[in-house]
Design a protein around this motif. Structure first.
Motif, PDB file in Angstrom:
ATOM      1  N   ASP A  81       0.808  -1.221   0.000  1.00 36.16           N
ATOM      2  CA  ASP A  81       0.000   0.000   0.000  1.00 36.16           C
ATOM      3  C   ASP A  81       0.844   1.275   0.000  1.00 36.16           C
ATOM      4  N   ARG A  82       2.125   1.157  -0.275  1.00 37.90           N
ATOM      5  CA  ARG A  82       3.025   2.319  -0.194  1.00 37.90           C
ATOM      6  C   ARG A  82       3.350   2.953  -1.546  1.00 37.90           C
ATOM      7  N   SER A  83       2.908   2.417  -2.628  1.00 39.91           N
ATOM      8  CA  SER A  83       3.214   2.959  -3.958  1.00 39.91           C
ATOM      9  C   SER A  83       4.726   3.104  -4.162  1.00 39.91           C
ATOM     10  N   ILE A  84       5.430   2.008  -3.862  1.00 42.48           N
ATOM     11  CA  ILE A  84       6.883   1.967  -4.008  1.00 42.48           C
ATOM     12  C   ILE A  84       7.257   0.828  -4.943  1.00 42.48           C
ATOM     13  N   GLY A  85       8.204   1.098  -5.850  1.00 47.29           N
ATOM     14  CA  GLY A  85       8.767   0.060  -6.704  1.00 47.29           C
ATOM     15  C   GLY A  85      10.131  -0.343  -6.183  1.00 47.29           C
ATOM     16  N   ILE A  86      10.421  -1.634  -6.197  1.00 45.91           N
ATOM     17  CA  ILE A  86      11.679  -2.133  -5.638  1.00 45.91           C
ATOM     18  C   ILE A  86      12.371  -3.040  -6.651  1.00 45.91           C
ATOM     19  N   VAL A  87      13.679  -2.843  -6.806  1.00 43.78           N
ATOM     20  CA  VAL A  87      14.509  -3.738  -7.614  1.00 43.78           C
ATOM     21  C   VAL A  87      15.656  -4.205  -6.736  1.00 43.78           C
ATOM     22  N   SER A 113      -6.894  -4.048 -22.091  1.00 40.43           N
ATOM     23  CA  SER A 113      -6.321  -3.153 -23.097  1.00 40.43           C
ATOM     24  C   SER A 113      -5.361  -2.144 -22.461  1.00 40.43           C
ATOM     25  N   ALA A 114      -5.729  -1.610 -21.280  1.00 34.51           N
ATOM     26  CA  ALA A 114      -4.855  -0.659 -20.590  1.00 34.51           C
ATOM     27  C   ALA A 114      -3.584  -1.350 -20.127  1.00 34.51           C
ATOM     28  N   ARG A 115      -3.735  -2.586 -19.645  1.00 35.08           N
ATOM     29  CA  ARG A 115      -2.572  -3.340 -19.186  1.00 35.08           C
ATOM     30  C   ARG A 115      -1.633  -3.636 -20.345  1.00 35.08           C
ATOM     31  N   ARG A 116      -2.202  -4.039 -21.481  1.00 35.04           N
ATOM     32  CA  ARG A 116      -1.380  -4.350 -22.661  1.00 35.04           C
ATOM     33  C   ARG A 116      -0.629  -3.116 -23.150  1.00 35.04           C
ATOM     34  N   ALA A 117      -1.285  -1.972 -23.133  1.00 37.56           N
ATOM     35  CA  ALA A 117      -0.652  -0.726 -23.583  1.00 37.56           C
ATOM     36  C   ALA A 117       0.482  -0.319 -22.644  1.00 37.56           C
ATOM     37  N   ARG A 118       0.255  -0.466 -21.323  1.00 38.17           N
ATOM     38  CA  ARG A 118       1.281  -0.092 -20.354  1.00 38.17           C
ATOM     39  C   ARG A 118       2.490  -1.020 -20.445  1.00 38.17           C
ATOM     40  N   VAL A 119       2.253  -2.293 -20.627  1.00 40.87           N
ATOM     41  CA  VAL A 119       3.351  -3.255 -20.774  1.00 40.87           C
ATOM     42  C   VAL A 119       4.185  -2.930 -22.012  1.00 40.87           C
ATOM     43  N   ALA A 120       3.512  -2.625 -23.120  1.00 37.90           N
ATOM     44  CA  ALA A 120       4.227  -2.263 -24.347  1.00 37.90           C
ATOM     45  C   ALA A 120       5.061  -0.997 -24.138  1.00 37.90           C
ATOM     46  N   GLU A 121       4.499  -0.042 -23.398  1.00 35.08           N
ATOM     47  CA  GLU A 121       5.223   1.200 -23.110  1.00 35.08           C
ATOM     48  C   GLU A 121       6.472   0.921 -22.283  1.00 35.08           C
ATOM     49  N   MET A 122       6.345   0.068 -21.272  1.00 34.34           N
ATOM     50  CA  MET A 122       7.487  -0.251 -20.410  1.00 34.34           C
ATOM     51  C   MET A 122       8.566  -1.028 -21.157  1.00 34.34           C
ATOM     52  N   LEU A 123       8.170  -1.969 -21.996  1.00 33.37           N
ATOM     53  CA  LEU A 123       9.148  -2.744 -22.755  1.00 33.37           C
ATOM     54  C   LEU A 123       9.884  -1.869 -23.762  1.00 33.37           C
ATOM     55  N   ALA A 124       9.182  -0.890 -24.322  1.00 32.84           N
ATOM     56  CA  ALA A 124       9.851   0.055 -25.225  1.00 32.84           C
ATOM     57  C   ALA A 124      10.828   0.921 -24.442  1.00 32.84           C
ATOM     58  N   LEU A 125      10.449   1.277 -23.215  1.00 35.84           N
ATOM     59  CA  LEU A 125      11.293   2.125 -22.378  1.00 35.84           C
ATOM     60  C   LEU A 125      12.611   1.439 -22.040  1.00 35.84           C
ATOM     61  N   LEU A 149      13.158  -3.918 -13.614  1.00 33.11           N
ATOM     62  CA  LEU A 149      12.965  -2.466 -13.539  1.00 33.11           C
ATOM     63  C   LEU A 149      11.625  -2.075 -14.158  1.00 33.11           C
ATOM     64  N   ALA A 150      11.315  -2.630 -15.337  1.00 37.03           N
ATOM     65  CA  ALA A 150      10.053  -2.309 -16.011  1.00 37.03           C
ATOM     66  C   ALA A 150       8.857  -2.735 -15.161  1.00 37.03           C
ATOM     67  N   ARG A 151       8.964  -3.907 -14.530  1.00 39.35           N
ATOM     68  CA  ARG A 151       7.865  -4.385 -13.679  1.00 39.35           C
ATOM     69  C   ARG A 151       7.647  -3.452 -12.490  1.00 39.35           C
ATOM     70  N   ALA A 152       8.755  -2.969 -11.896  1.00 38.55           N
ATOM     71  CA  ALA A 152       8.640  -2.072 -10.752  1.00 38.55           C
ATOM     72  C   ALA A 152       8.074  -0.711 -11.141  1.00 38.55           C
ATOM     73  N   LEU A 153       8.403  -0.244 -12.347  1.00 39.53           N
ATOM     74  CA  LEU A 153       7.955   1.070 -12.810  1.00 39.53           C
ATOM     75  C   LEU A 153       6.525   1.064 -13.359  1.00 39.53           C
ATOM     76  N   ALA A 154       6.074  -0.086 -13.800  1.00 39.35           N
ATOM     77  CA  ALA A 154       4.788  -0.160 -14.518  1.00 39.35           C
ATOM     78  C   ALA A 154       3.611   0.449 -13.748  1.00 39.35           C
ATOM     79  N   PRO A 155       3.477   0.213 -12.435  1.00 38.51           N
ATOM     80  CA  PRO A 155       2.329   0.796 -11.720  1.00 38.51           C
ATOM     81  C   PRO A 155       2.445   2.295 -11.454  1.00 38.51           C
ATOM     82  N   MET A 160      11.122   4.905  -6.350  1.00 32.56           N
ATOM     83  CA  MET A 160      11.788   3.658  -6.705  1.00 32.56           C
ATOM     84  C   MET A 160      12.925   3.404  -5.727  1.00 32.56           C
ATOM     85  N   LEU A 161      13.066   2.145  -5.309  1.00 37.65           N
ATOM     86  CA  LEU A 161      14.151   1.725  -4.430  1.00 37.65           C
ATOM     87  C   LEU A 161      14.983   0.662  -5.137  1.00 37.65           C
ATOM     88  N   PHE A 162      16.287   0.834  -5.107  1.00 36.64           N
ATOM     89  CA  PHE A 162      17.207  -0.130  -5.719  1.00 36.64           C
ATOM     90  C   PHE A 162      18.180  -0.613  -4.647  1.00 36.64           C
TER      91      PHE A 162
END
Length: 344
Positions: A81-87, A113-125, A149-155, A160-162
């Motif tokens: 519930d913290r809206s944090i991405g971790i790698v 459809s939104a999930r597919r678009a976001r995944v495509a955006e992250m993979l391009a990134l 990294l893409a999985r952590a950034l997607a939401p 971000m924490l590394f």
């Protein structure tokens, strides 16, 4: 009124089995900023990151995200519930899921459809658009870490924490991947806390650097400040090779064997100078004698002893003809200064 900072840790404490791991640490992270938290193994940097992530609770102090308290030792918001991405160092991808499914794992509440678009955006990134149907075992270590990294950034995390994300990779791949990570963070304007034990990595990635030692932060500043103007012997020597020279006082003021220094009072201080700020000039009657020459490819490191007993490391050009036993004199290069630091 100014917007609240993405992350504020205030006087945070943590003990494990009675041993203090983090001792009253305060740290802030600004919008779009990357702070590199660097220090030796066991200094408490990963413990601090885990408390920020919510994986461990604080024993004292407070952690706030976007101005909202997430842990004050009494009330604690759970990690999810913290809206944090971790790698982490371990890629932690789901082996039975494809790359696309891994990246979209945190987007299950969105429409297909939104999930597919976001995944495509992250993979391009992360420059892996053609890898969507592959499985983790079909990827290299660097590719797996980019997917993590893409999985952590997607939401769209607040922070971000590394935690040592490149530690298992070879040196060339580490350099390549940290450049890509920096570009991704810049392009998404995502604030990040980057834990590492590698000072070069901290200098390359951090907008600011926090140097940690024995559970406390010893100095915080921009990379040049940390490198060129350390406050303590520990910070100076941890970040790179450093010479420390005794300071003496005479009728004209404070000085070392390399000349005058700016010091306002007596105390437990020494002068610090980097090897690339010192020059060795050959002179058969000089006060300095080369004890050792180490070839480093782009330069030589000359270990020089003075008649006073002081030893100084000097960086020399790769075509230097200096050899062990040569005598000469030492001096500061033009524009170089000795920096007074606390003994530690």
């Amino acid at each position: 009124m100014s917007e609240p900072l993405p992350l504020v840790a205030s006087e945070v404490w943590k003990k494990f089995d009675g041993v203090t791991a983090v001792s009253g640490v305060s740290l802030e992270l600004g919008e779009g900023e990357t702070v590199a938290l660097v220090g030796p193994s066991g200094c408490g940097k990963s413990s601090l990151l885990r408390m920020i992530a919510g994986l461990d609770g604080v024993d004292g102090g407070k952690i706030r995200l976007q101005g909202v308290s997430v842990d004050d030792g009494q009330s604690r918001v759970m990690p999810e519930d913290r809206s944090i991405g971790i790698v982490f160092q371990e890629h932690a991808l789901f082996g039975h899921l494809t790359v696309a499914q891994n990246v979209g794992f945190g987007l299950r509440a969105q429409s297909r459809s939104a999930r597919r678009a976001r995944v495509a955006e992250m993979l391009a990134l992360i420059e892996l658009p053609e890898f969507s149907d592959r499985y983790p075992h079909e990827l290299s270590g660097g590719e797996r870490q980019r997917v993590a990294l893409a999985r952590a950034l997607a939401p769209g995390p607040t922070v971000m924490l590394f935690d040592e994300p490149f530690a298992s990779l070879d040196q060339n791949l580490r350099v390549q991947l940290r450049e890509q990570v920096a570009q991704v963070l810049d392009s998404t304007n995502t604030p990040a806390l980057f834990v590492t034990h590698d000072p070069r990595e901290a200098l390359a990635l951090g907008d600011r650097i926090a140097v940690m030692r024995a559970g406390q932060i010893e100095q915080v500043g921009v990379p040049e400040e940390i490198y060129r103007h350390p406050l303590t012997m520990f910070v100076a020597s941890f970040m790179d090779e450093a010479n420390f020279l005794s300071i003496t006082k005479d009728g004209s003021g404070w000085s070392t064997v390399l000349g005058a220094v700016d010091q306002s009072s007596e105390g437990h201080f020494v002068a610090m100078v980097r090897p690339n700020d010192v020059a060795f000039v050959s002179d058969d009657s000089g006060d300095a004698k080369i004890q050792r020459c180490d070839y480093a490819g782009s330069h030589w490191l000359l270990r020089v002893r003075l008649r006073t007993g002081d030893e100084v490391v000097v960086l020399a050009e790769p075509d230097s003809r200096a050899t062990v036993g040569d005598r000469g004199n030492l001096g500061l290069r033009p524009g170089a200064k000795q920096v007074v630091v606390r003994q530690s």
